[in-house]
Design an enzyme around this catalytic site. Structure first.
Site, PDB file in Angstrom:
ATOM      1  N   LYS A   1      -6.472  11.505  -3.513  1.00  0.00           N
ATOM      2  CA  LYS A   1      -5.850  12.818  -3.404  1.00  0.00           C
ATOM      3  C   LYS A   1      -6.953  13.940  -3.471  1.00  0.00           C
ATOM      4  O   LYS A   1      -6.579  14.876  -2.734  1.00  0.00           O
ATOM      5  CB  LYS A   1      -4.743  12.988  -4.671  1.00  0.00           C
ATOM      6  CG  LYS A   1      -3.553  12.354  -4.021  1.00  0.00           C
ATOM      7  CD  LYS A   1      -2.268  12.892  -3.454  1.00  0.00           C
ATOM      8  CE  LYS A   1      -1.607  12.075  -2.541  1.00  0.00           C
ATOM      9  NZ  LYS A   1      -0.181  12.300  -2.544  1.00  0.00           N
TER      10      LYS A   1
ATOM     11  N   ASP B   1       3.958  15.842  -6.508  1.00  0.00           N
ATOM     12  CA  ASP B   1       3.683  15.635  -5.284  1.00  0.00           C
ATOM     13  C   ASP B   1       4.607  14.562  -4.529  1.00  0.00           C
ATOM     14  O   ASP B   1       5.399  14.625  -3.514  1.00  0.00           O
ATOM     15  CB  ASP B   1       2.366  15.063  -4.835  1.00  0.00           C
ATOM     16  CG  ASP B   1       2.363  15.060  -3.326  1.00  0.00           C
ATOM     17  OD1 ASP B   1       2.442  16.196  -2.634  1.00  0.00           O
ATOM     18  OD2 ASP B   1       1.748  14.117  -2.882  1.00  0.00           O
ATOM     19  N   ASP B   2       4.994  13.446  -5.509  1.00  0.00           N
ATOM     20  CA  ASP B   2       6.114  12.508  -4.987  1.00  0.00           C
ATOM     21  C   ASP B   2       7.365  13.003  -4.686  1.00  0.00           C
ATOM     22  O   ASP B   2       7.901  12.671  -3.911  1.00  0.00           O
ATOM     23  CB  ASP B   2       6.221  11.315  -6.053  1.00  0.00           C
ATOM     24  CG  ASP B   2       4.494  10.764  -6.395  1.00  0.00           C
ATOM     25  OD1 ASP B   2       4.179  10.387  -5.388  1.00  0.00           O
ATOM     26  OD2 ASP B   2       4.186  11.102  -7.527  1.00  0.00           O
TER      27      ASP B   2
ATOM     28  N   TYR C   1      -7.173   7.032   1.727  1.00  0.00           N
ATOM     29  CA  TYR C   1      -5.770   7.068   1.409  1.00  0.00           C
ATOM     30  C   TYR C   1      -4.860   5.986   1.873  1.00  0.00           C
ATOM     31  O   TYR C   1      -5.269   5.127   1.851  1.00  0.00           O
ATOM     32  CB  TYR C   1      -5.158   8.585   1.513  1.00  0.00           C
ATOM     33  CG  TYR C   1      -4.121   8.527   0.246  1.00  0.00           C
ATOM     34  CD1 TYR C   1      -4.727   9.022  -1.244  1.00  0.00           C
ATOM     35  CD2 TYR C   1      -2.918   8.878   0.628  1.00  0.00           C
ATOM     36  CE1 TYR C   1      -3.876   8.995  -1.981  1.00  0.00           C
ATOM     37  CE2 TYR C   1      -2.128   8.779  -0.578  1.00  0.00           C
ATOM     38  CZ  TYR C   1      -2.597   9.217  -2.015  1.00  0.00           C
ATOM     39  OH  TYR C   1      -1.657   9.026  -2.914  1.00  0.00           O
TER      40      TYR C   1
ATOM     41  N   ASN D   1       5.700   3.570   1.311  1.00  0.00           N
ATOM     42  CA  ASN D   1       4.467   3.096   1.321  1.00  0.00           C
ATOM     43  C   ASN D   1       3.944   1.849   0.295  1.00  0.00           C
ATOM     44  O   ASN D   1       4.643   1.794  -0.550  1.00  0.00           O
ATOM     45  CB  ASN D   1       3.359   4.120   0.998  1.00  0.00           C
ATOM     46  CG  ASN D   1       3.506   5.373   1.614  1.00  0.00           C
ATOM     47  OD1 ASN D   1       3.607   5.151   2.991  1.00  0.00           O
ATOM     48  ND2 ASN D   1       3.422   6.677   1.264  1.00  0.00           N
TER      49      ASN D   1
ATOM     50  N   ARG E   1       3.439   3.991 -11.515  1.00  0.00           N
ATOM     51  CA  ARG E   1       4.042   3.697 -10.106  1.00  0.00           C
ATOM     52  C   ARG E   1       3.214   4.041  -8.888  1.00  0.00           C
ATOM     53  O   ARG E   1       3.366   5.050  -8.356  1.00  0.00           O
ATOM     54  CB  ARG E   1       5.473   4.514 -10.245  1.00  0.00           C
ATOM     55  CG  ARG E   1       6.258   3.856  -9.089  1.00  0.00           C
ATOM     56  CD  ARG E   1       6.650   5.051  -8.027  1.00  0.00           C
ATOM     57  NE  ARG E   1       5.563   5.500  -7.096  1.00  0.00           N
ATOM     58  CZ  ARG E   1       5.701   6.556  -6.475  1.00  0.00           C
ATOM     59  NH1 ARG E   1       6.437   7.160  -6.087  1.00  0.00           N
ATOM     60  NH2 ARG E   1       4.314   6.902  -5.808  1.00  0.00           N
TER      61      ARG E   1
ATOM     62  N   GLU F   1       1.042  12.759 -10.250  1.00  0.00           N
ATOM     63  CA  GLU F   1       1.060  11.954  -9.089  1.00  0.00           C
ATOM     64  C   GLU F   1       1.453  10.550  -9.542  1.00  0.00           C
ATOM     65  O   GLU F   1       0.931  10.049 -10.703  1.00  0.00           O
ATOM     66  CB  GLU F   1      -0.298  11.912  -8.541  1.00  0.00           C
ATOM     67  CG  GLU F   1      -0.391  11.069  -7.254  1.00  0.00           C
ATOM     68  CD  GLU F   1       0.119  11.858  -6.131  1.00  0.00           C
ATOM     69  OE1 GLU F   1       0.168  13.035  -5.900  1.00  0.00           O
ATOM     70  OE2 GLU F   1       0.780  11.154  -5.192  1.00  0.00           O
ATOM     71  N   ASP F   2       2.357   9.950  -8.834  1.00  0.00           N
ATOM     72  CA  ASP F   2       2.516   8.545  -9.186  1.00  0.00           C
ATOM     73  C   ASP F   2       3.079   8.013 -10.602  1.00  0.00           C
ATOM     74  O   ASP F   2       2.578   7.160 -11.257  1.00  0.00           O
ATOM     75  CB  ASP F   2       1.506   7.688  -8.654  1.00  0.00           C
ATOM     76  CG  ASP F   2       1.472   7.551  -7.061  1.00  0.00           C
ATOM     77  OD1 ASP F   2       2.652   8.214  -6.489  1.00  0.00           O
ATOM     78  OD2 ASP F   2       0.872   6.717  -6.470  1.00  0.00           O
TER      79      ASP F   2
HETATM   80  P1  NAI Z   1      11.581   5.284  -7.168  1.00  0.00           P
HETATM   81  O1  NAI Z   1      11.221   3.999  -7.972  1.00  0.00           O
HETATM   82  O2  NAI Z   1      11.656   6.720  -8.084  1.00  0.00           O
HETATM   83  O3  NAI Z   1      12.780   5.052  -6.196  1.00  0.00           O
HETATM   84  C1  NAI Z   1      13.089   4.030  -5.616  1.00  0.00           C
HETATM   85  C2  NAI Z   1      14.679   4.113  -5.097  1.00  0.00           C
HETATM   86  O4  NAI Z   1      14.910   2.957  -4.257  1.00  0.00           O
HETATM   87  C3  NAI Z   1      15.426   3.748  -6.449  1.00  0.00           C
HETATM   88  O5  NAI Z   1      16.607   4.798  -6.435  1.00  0.00           O
HETATM   89  C4  NAI Z   1      16.080   2.295  -6.217  1.00  0.00           C
HETATM   90  O6  NAI Z   1      17.423   2.176  -6.858  1.00  0.00           O
HETATM   91  C5  NAI Z   1      16.178   2.082  -4.890  1.00  0.00           C
HETATM   92  N1  NAI Z   1      16.424   0.950  -4.249  1.00  0.00           N
HETATM   93  C6  NAI Z   1      15.741  -0.315  -4.569  1.00  0.00           C
HETATM   94  N2  NAI Z   1      16.210  -1.099  -3.654  1.00  0.00           N
HETATM   95  C7  NAI Z   1      16.789  -0.428  -2.651  1.00  0.00           C
HETATM   96  C8  NAI Z   1      17.430  -0.989  -1.654  1.00  0.00           C
HETATM   97  N3  NAI Z   1      17.451  -2.371  -1.358  1.00  0.00           N
HETATM   98  N4  NAI Z   1      18.251  -0.168  -0.911  1.00  0.00           N
HETATM   99  C9  NAI Z   1      18.060   1.158  -1.091  1.00  0.00           C
HETATM  100  N5  NAI Z   1      17.677   1.608  -2.367  1.00  0.00           N
HETATM  101  C10 NAI Z   1      17.094   0.919  -3.151  1.00  0.00           C
HETATM  102  O7  NAI Z   1      10.266   5.229  -6.214  1.00  0.00           O
HETATM  103  P2  NAI Z   1       9.881   6.568  -5.273  1.00  0.00           P
HETATM  104  O8  NAI Z   1       8.791   7.441  -5.926  1.00  0.00           O
HETATM  105  O9  NAI Z   1      11.014   7.313  -4.989  1.00  0.00           O
HETATM  106  O10 NAI Z   1       9.181   5.888  -3.998  1.00  0.00           O
HETATM  107  C11 NAI Z   1       9.888   5.145  -3.194  1.00  0.00           C
HETATM  108  C12 NAI Z   1       9.001   4.906  -2.091  1.00  0.00           C
HETATM  109  O11 NAI Z   1       8.648   6.206  -1.148  1.00  0.00           O
HETATM  110  C13 NAI Z   1       7.679   4.222  -2.297  1.00  0.00           C
HETATM  111  O12 NAI Z   1       7.445   3.120  -1.499  1.00  0.00           O
HETATM  112  C14 NAI Z   1       6.770   5.250  -2.063  1.00  0.00           C
HETATM  113  O13 NAI Z   1       5.382   4.739  -1.812  1.00  0.00           O
HETATM  114  C15 NAI Z   1       7.188   5.922  -1.221  1.00  0.00           C
HETATM  115  N6  NAI Z   1       6.989   7.405  -0.751  1.00  0.00           N
HETATM  116  C16 NAI Z   1       6.555   7.854   0.247  1.00  0.00           C
HETATM  117  C17 NAI Z   1       5.985   9.187   0.500  1.00  0.00           C
HETATM  118  C18 NAI Z   1       5.542   9.547   1.769  1.00  0.00           C
HETATM  119  O14 NAI Z   1       5.727   8.778   2.696  1.00  0.00           O
HETATM  120  N7  NAI Z   1       5.198  10.768   2.309  1.00  0.00           N
HETATM  121  C19 NAI Z   1       5.808   9.846  -0.618  1.00  0.00           C
HETATM  122  C20 NAI Z   1       6.394   9.458  -1.798  1.00  0.00           C
HETATM  123  C21 NAI Z   1       7.070   8.025  -2.085  1.00  0.00           C
END
Ligand code: NAI
Length: 544
Positions: free
Chosen positions: A167, A261-262, A96, A401, A149, A238-239
């Site tokens: 997963k 899950d996200d 993963y 991530n 994504r 997912e994603d």
């Molecule tokens: P998303 O695309 O839905 O959201 C990203 C957000 O970040 C948007 O609101 C965007 O406006 C904001 N953003 C962009 N640049 C920014 C900045 N400089 N400062 C503050 N905010 C900013 O993406 P999602 O699905 O929410 O994923 C975001 C991250 O979280 C990814 O890297 C993903 O891998 C990670 N993630 C981690 C998980 C875990 O650790 N368990 C689980 C799910 C997601």
């Protein structure tokens, strides 16, 4: 399966669910026509593990290790899950995040054998018939993505299939869902990733993403068909990109057994981390102020569950929302902004617009920073120093991530906070030595949550998956963190405990299903014993 129903000879060896390689017993060799087809010495599973590890440990890159493990999964599932379960702490970062991200980026190059199902627009109108091509009928978990994504890596189209495969491997390894009951699905509507479209080895449909009605109709047909063909299956989204993820969660969550899950899994694991972190800081949840970086699926998903948790502590919804401020790419999420989608609007604060992170920290005085922005470097030295000045023990979660996208590294969090940070990340970081002390960073890995949720939902036959289940899962996970874990800086149990964690979550979730009248299966009073007995154990069983 009884031996008279089993395929014989080479066919049994070519079926990864039955193959034992050199471990077929003498009796199996006779009964299944395997004499002469395998070397004469009968090995144990331990011998086979040793043999696998000899090559595996010599590999110089994680991608090579990923390929080794995938090939093993192709050949012999029992041995694959035995290895993964036994060495879960080392193997999880390979099967993963972070390695799966790299594997998805290079999917077309490392592809060996097809796993799971691809549903594209060519299947429109007969998706149910296509799903019937799947050789197994008793599917209990489907993980589906459209590849738009993938982790924080963006649109990887059909290459995203690595994610459902990974997963589901975790569903089996961490919660004992039988591998034959798992189905990875990729909905292929094209990709807007030009370099993939130009890549001769790209395996997906070569078109730009279809959107709007055509896309929705395909997803809708898939969900309806999946519920019809596999009526006992849980469907995990997912994603998906966030513009679709929220919509689909709203659209399907009250109709079918589904979750995202996200949004929801991340929320639960982050909340569990907060509960544990509060045992370190000695503060109460009611007194926290959470500053979220990123108001997407992960960020607002955590925010929503946090509001639920704060309300359970006696705050009103309005008070709870005021404890959760969000920064997105345009600055602070405030009411006067006109560009906010529904998920952000819920958290829009009655405050003057602010763009500068330091000014926002000054205005809000957060006790915790939660990074889900996908933007590395967002937790700069200045940001961490500012929040450390405000708190004796700041809570710092860099959840993005893969590792390259984390808002800061573990070493930066400890160094820039002078060793004060209670830190967790989405991808794993090695322990850090700082000022003569060893810190073990927590990994807010959704794998602590979704396998247990899945097992509980399946065991109870819950018709739906509710937010209350994710809240319960967070509390259950946090309760499993010991004082010894906390003393080392760990705010999650060691991954080596993952099967017990999943079992405990499953029991709690099944209970919620039962209490809320959602359970279709009658479970005997001994939930724990019954669910434990359902869990698949990757050991060879006699085929004759
Ligand atoms: P998303 O695309 O839905 O959201 C990203 C957000 O970040 C948007 O609101 C965007 O406006 C904001 N953003 C962009 N640049 C920014 C900045 N400089 N400062 C503050 N905010 C900013 O993406 P999602 O699905 O929410 O994923 C975001 C991250 O979280 C990814 O890297 C993903 O891998 C990670 N993630 C981690 C998980 C875990 O650790 N368990 C689980 C799910 C997601």
């Amino acid at each position: 399966m009884k031996s008279k129903n089993l395929p014989k000879g080479l066919r049994v060896m070519q079926d990864p669910t039955l193959n034992k390689g050199t471990a077929f017993s003498e009796a199996e060799r006779d009964a299944l026509g395997l004499r002469g087809l395998v070397p004469p010495h009968v090995q144990t599973i331990d011998d086979q593990v040793q043999r696998f590890l000899i090559t595996y440990q010599k590999r110089s890159t994680d991608l090579e290790r990923y390929i080794d493990l995938s090939s093993l999964q192709d050949r012999n599932e029992t041995l694959y899950y035995h290895v993964v379960t036994r060495f879960i702490e080392q193997m999880m970062p390979i099967i993963y995040t972070p390695t799966v991200g790299l594997a998805c980026q290079q999917f077309g190059q490392i592809f060996r054998r097809s796993h799971g199902m691809y549903i594209s627009e060519r299947e429109r109108g007969h998706v149910a018939k296509v799903l019937q091509n799947w050789p197994r009928k008793d599917i209990r978990v489907i993980v589906v993505t459209d590849g738009e994504r993938i982790l924080g890596l963006g649109d990887l189209g059909a290459n995203g299939m690595g994610i459902p495969i990974g997963k589901l491997a975790l569903y089996t390894a961490c919660a004992g869902i039988h591998p034959t009951q798992c189905l990875p699905v990729l909905i292929d509507v094209g990709t807007n990733n030009q370099s993939l479209l130009d890549d001769p080895l790209y395996l997906g449909v070569r078109q730009r993403r279809s959107t709007g009605e055509a896309y929705d109709a395909l997803v809708d047909e898939f969900i309806t068909a999946a519920a019809e063909v596999f009526p006992k299956a849980l469907i995990q989204f997912e994603d998906f990109a966030n513009h679709n993820a929220f919509r689909y969660l709203q659209k399907y969550r009250d109709r079918v057994r589904t979750f995202n899950d996200d949004i929801q899994g991340t929320a639960s694991v982050a909340l569990a981390g907060i509960y544990s972190a509060l045992r370190v800081t000695g503060k109460s949840l009611r007194d926290q102020r959470f500053l979220f970086f990123g108001a997407g699926e992960a960020g607002t998903g955590v925010g929503e569950l946090m509001v639920m948790a704060l309300m359970a502590e006696g705050l009103t919804e309005q008070e709870a929302i005021q404890r959760c401020w969000f920064i997105d790419s345009k600055g602070l999420v405030v009411k006067s902004r006109t560009d906010l989608k529904e998920n952000k609007l819920h958290f829009a604060q009655d405050h003057a617009p602010l763009k500068e992170t330091l000014a926002i920290i000054e205005a809000f005085k957060p006790t915790a920073l939660i990074g889900a922005s996908g933007q590395p470097g967002t937790f700069s030295r200045q940001v961490l120093e500012a929040v450390t000045r405000l708190n004796e023990r700041p809570i710092i979660f860099a959840l993005s991530n893969p590792t390259s996208k984390a808002e800061c590294t573990a070493a930066q969090a400890y160094e820039w906070s002078g060793g004060k940070a209670v830190f967790a990340s989405g991808s794993p970081f090695h322990p850090v030595e700082f000022n003569g002390k060893r810190y073990v960073p927590g990994q807010g890995n959704n794998a602590y949550i979704f396998p247990g949720i899945g097992l509980g939902v399946i065991a109870a036959g819950s018709r739906l998956v509710t937010d209350e289940m994710f809240l319960t899962a967070a509390r259950t996970l946090a309760n499993l963190v010991t004082e010894t874990d906390l003393a080392q800086g760990r705010i999650y149990p060691p991954l080596s405990q993952i099967r017990n964690v999943s079992l405990a979550i499953a029991v709690a979730v099944a209970r919620v299903a039962q209490q809320r009248g959602l359970a279709e299966e009658a479970l005997p009073d001994d939930f724990l014993g019954t669910i434990r007995a359902m869990m698949y154990r990757p050991e060879y069983v006699s085929l004759v």
